[in-house]
Design a protein around this motif. Structure first.
Motif, PDB file in Angstrom:
ATOM      1  N   UNK A 131      26.303  55.714 -20.949  1.00  0.00           N
ATOM      2  CA  UNK A 131      25.928  55.393 -21.704  1.00  0.00           C
ATOM      3  C   UNK A 131      24.228  54.764 -21.852  1.00  0.00           C
ATOM      4  N   UNK A 132      23.176  55.513 -21.433  1.00  0.00           N
ATOM      5  CA  UNK A 132      21.964  54.901 -21.336  1.00  0.00           C
ATOM      6  C   UNK A 132      21.103  54.909 -23.243  1.00  0.00           C
ATOM      7  N   UNK A 133      20.776  53.937 -23.343  1.00  0.00           N
ATOM      8  CA  UNK A 133      19.828  53.791 -24.777  1.00  0.00           C
ATOM      9  C   UNK A 133      18.398  54.204 -24.210  1.00  0.00           C
ATOM     10  N   UNK A 134      17.576  55.073 -24.814  1.00  0.00           N
ATOM     11  CA  UNK A 134      16.455  54.966 -23.594  1.00  0.00           C
ATOM     12  C   UNK A 134      15.479  55.368 -24.726  1.00  0.00           C
ATOM     13  N   UNK A 135      14.301  54.237 -25.223  1.00  0.00           N
ATOM     14  CA  UNK A 135      12.926  55.191 -25.941  1.00  0.00           C
ATOM     15  C   UNK A 135      11.672  55.156 -25.229  1.00  0.00           C
ATOM     16  N   UNK A 136      11.025  56.001 -25.907  1.00  0.00           N
ATOM     17  CA  UNK A 136      10.167  56.778 -25.439  1.00  0.00           C
ATOM     18  C   UNK A 136       8.904  56.628 -26.356  1.00  0.00           C
ATOM     19  N   UNK A 137       7.244  56.173 -26.118  1.00  0.00           N
ATOM     20  CA  UNK A 137       6.408  55.718 -26.875  1.00  0.00           C
ATOM     21  C   UNK A 137       5.292  57.027 -27.154  1.00  0.00           C
ATOM     22  N   UNK A 138       4.555  56.952 -27.657  1.00  0.00           N
ATOM     23  CA  UNK A 138       3.710  57.701 -28.378  1.00  0.00           C
ATOM     24  C   UNK A 138       3.676  58.731 -27.020  1.00  0.00           C
ATOM     25  N   UNK A 139       3.648  60.299 -26.872  1.00  0.00           N
ATOM     26  CA  UNK A 139       3.118  60.873 -26.011  1.00  0.00           C
ATOM     27  C   UNK A 139       1.996  61.695 -26.693  1.00  0.00           C
ATOM     28  N   UNK A 140       1.967  61.801 -27.287  1.00  0.00           N
ATOM     29  CA  UNK A 140       0.424  62.292 -28.352  1.00  0.00           C
ATOM     30  C   UNK A 140      -0.391  63.444 -26.850  1.00  0.00           C
ATOM     31  N   UNK A 143      12.232  58.607 -39.810  1.00  0.00           N
ATOM     32  CA  UNK A 143      11.618  57.613 -40.637  1.00  0.00           C
ATOM     33  C   UNK A 143      11.590  55.719 -40.040  1.00  0.00           C
ATOM     34  N   UNK A 144      13.346  55.765 -39.263  1.00  0.00           N
ATOM     35  CA  UNK A 144      13.359  54.719 -38.820  1.00  0.00           C
ATOM     36  C   UNK A 144      14.706  55.050 -37.842  1.00  0.00           C
ATOM     37  N   UNK A 145      15.239  53.757 -37.257  1.00  0.00           N
ATOM     38  CA  UNK A 145      16.631  54.331 -36.438  1.00  0.00           C
ATOM     39  C   UNK A 145      17.365  52.704 -35.650  1.00  0.00           C
ATOM     40  N   UNK A 146      18.055  52.691 -36.006  1.00  0.00           N
ATOM     41  CA  UNK A 146      18.989  51.029 -35.779  1.00  0.00           C
ATOM     42  C   UNK A 146      20.510  51.095 -35.091  1.00  0.00           C
ATOM     43  N   UNK A 147      20.154  50.768 -33.593  1.00  0.00           N
ATOM     44  CA  UNK A 147      21.633  49.871 -33.504  1.00  0.00           C
ATOM     45  C   UNK A 147      21.975  49.009 -33.525  1.00  0.00           C
ATOM     46  N   UNK A 148      23.194  48.413 -33.159  1.00  0.00           N
ATOM     47  CA  UNK A 148      23.929  47.739 -32.945  1.00  0.00           C
ATOM     48  C   UNK A 148      23.014  45.896 -32.932  1.00  0.00           C
ATOM     49  N   UNK A 149      22.008  46.422 -31.911  1.00  0.00           N
ATOM     50  CA  UNK A 149      21.126  45.790 -31.261  1.00  0.00           C
ATOM     51  C   UNK A 149      19.914  45.407 -31.274  1.00  0.00           C
ATOM     52  N   UNK A 150      19.218  46.445 -31.805  1.00  0.00           N
ATOM     53  CA  UNK A 150      18.072  47.424 -32.087  1.00  0.00           C
ATOM     54  C   UNK A 150      17.644  48.335 -33.323  1.00  0.00           C
ATOM     55  N   UNK A 151      16.640  47.951 -33.523  1.00  0.00           N
ATOM     56  CA  UNK A 151      16.168  48.689 -34.450  1.00  0.00           C
ATOM     57  C   UNK A 151      14.229  49.570 -34.332  1.00  0.00           C
ATOM     58  N   UNK A 163      17.489  40.667 -39.096  1.00  0.00           N
ATOM     59  CA  UNK A 163      18.704  41.147 -39.026  1.00  0.00           C
ATOM     60  C   UNK A 163      18.532  40.386 -37.529  1.00  0.00           C
ATOM     61  N   UNK A 164      17.690  39.492 -37.170  1.00  0.00           N
ATOM     62  CA  UNK A 164      18.414  39.338 -35.293  1.00  0.00           C
ATOM     63  C   UNK A 164      17.899  40.002 -34.474  1.00  0.00           C
ATOM     64  N   UNK A 165      17.132  41.896 -34.972  1.00  0.00           N
ATOM     65  CA  UNK A 165      17.756  42.428 -33.727  1.00  0.00           C
ATOM     66  C   UNK A 165      16.030  42.706 -33.346  1.00  0.00           C
ATOM     67  N   UNK A 166      16.688  43.616 -31.909  1.00  0.00           N
ATOM     68  CA  UNK A 166      15.296  43.347 -31.460  1.00  0.00           C
ATOM     69  C   UNK A 166      14.216  44.913 -32.559  1.00  0.00           C
ATOM     70  N   UNK A 192      18.918  48.526 -23.409  1.00  0.00           N
ATOM     71  CA  UNK A 192      19.441  47.895 -22.507  1.00  0.00           C
ATOM     72  C   UNK A 192      19.728  46.792 -21.371  1.00  0.00           C
ATOM     73  N   UNK A 193      19.062  47.562 -20.542  1.00  0.00           N
ATOM     74  CA  UNK A 193      18.779  46.781 -18.769  1.00  0.00           C
ATOM     75  C   UNK A 193      17.413  46.414 -19.267  1.00  0.00           C
ATOM     76  N   UNK A 194      16.455  47.370 -19.421  1.00  0.00           N
ATOM     77  CA  UNK A 194      15.515  46.414 -19.709  1.00  0.00           C
ATOM     78  C   UNK A 194      14.425  47.029 -18.602  1.00  0.00           C
ATOM     79  N   UNK A 195      14.894  48.435 -17.515  1.00  0.00           N
ATOM     80  CA  UNK A 195      14.411  49.409 -16.954  1.00  0.00           C
ATOM     81  C   UNK A 195      12.983  49.543 -17.194  1.00  0.00           C
ATOM     82  N   UNK A 196      12.664  50.272 -17.147  1.00  0.00           N
ATOM     83  CA  UNK A 196      10.419  50.363 -17.394  1.00  0.00           C
ATOM     84  C   UNK A 196      10.356  51.563 -16.611  1.00  0.00           C
ATOM     85  N   UNK A 197      10.227  52.372 -17.234  1.00  0.00           N
ATOM     86  CA  UNK A 197       9.758  53.916 -16.419  1.00  0.00           C
ATOM     87  C   UNK A 197       8.170  54.392 -17.108  1.00  0.00           C
ATOM     88  N   UNK A 198       7.161  54.510 -15.853  1.00  0.00           N
ATOM     89  CA  UNK A 198       5.945  54.678 -16.867  1.00  0.00           C
ATOM     90  C   UNK A 198       5.328  56.544 -15.715  1.00  0.00           C
TER      91      UNK A 198
END
Length: 231
Positions: free
Chosen positions: A1-10, A122-130, A163-166, A204-210
């Protein structure tokens, strides 16, 4: 399972569709969108429709941005509507069929209002990230964060969250099209609605797609981006 974040789509549906195609979204993936789905770009309606589909058929976790807050404020009364229109709401309203010129907000279907009001967090939290739209007060728990910090505060150098989370955020558009990597905080609003890119980040992996509105694609790694510059 990947955890993927997407920035502002506008409102950049072309870039968003290309991004979804590029990342090959899988059923087990968790997709976290950081808000500001609407305004400025030409296709806010289409963006919300894609998000509704993802919400119903995938593991989408949508956050609210300040532009969604302004959209909801506009729904409450005329003065708020005038403010929203001046900061990008005009483009959003134009993306809907103009069947009621006297009350253009009524052209937005109920399911779109429901998605923004009830499903966007308003926000979302996982074990290592906010994950937040804009920023955080580093000394406060998530439940005590102000709306100003969560939705409006620009990115600037500060201590990491206690919290130490990224912290992964959007909101502060990077006009050079590059994410900001401060180590403890990563900003992926890379100006999709301007001359920049729409960014997806595998936390998790640090991969970035744009991708962009021209349908172009580029890939990189979060380590490729300096932690020192904020534009």
């Amino acid at each position: 399972m990947r955890t993927l974040a997407v920035g502002d789509i506008h409102g950049c549906a072309t870039a968003f569709d290309k991004l979804l195609e590029t990342i090959h979204l899988r059923p087990e993936d968790k997709l976290i969108t950081l808000g500001d789905y609407i305004d400025k770009g030409p296709n806010s309606k289409e963006v919300l429709e894609r998000l509704l589909y993802l919400y119903d058929n995938h593991q989408l976790i949508p956050l609210k941005g300040n532009h969604e807050l302004m959209m909801l404020d506009a729904y409450q009364g005329q003065p708020h509507e005038k403010v929203w229109v001046t900061v990008g709401g005009k483009a959003t309203l134009a993306s809907y069929t103009d069947t009621d010129k006297d009350n253009p907000l009524s052209n937005i279907p109920d399911e779109h209002w429901k998605f923004v009001k009830q499903h966007c967090l308003d926000w979302y939290e996982t074990d290592n990230h906010i994950f937040v739209h804009a920023n955080l007060n580093p000394d406060l728990p998530l439940q005590k964060q102000s709306n100003h910090d969560l939705f409006w505060q620009k990115l600037y150098p500060r201590e990491g969250h206690y919290s130490g989370k990224i912290v992964v955020c959007g909101h502060t558009s990077q006009k050079d099209g590059c994410p900001v990597n401060m180590g403890h905080q990563i900003c992926i609003d890379t100006w999709a609605c301007g001359q920049g890119w729409l960014t997806c980040f595998d936390v998790e992996t640090g991969e970035v797609w744009q991708t962009n509105q021209k349908g172009e694609v580029k890939t990189s790694h979060i380590k490729d981006f300096s932690p020192l510059s904020i534009n």
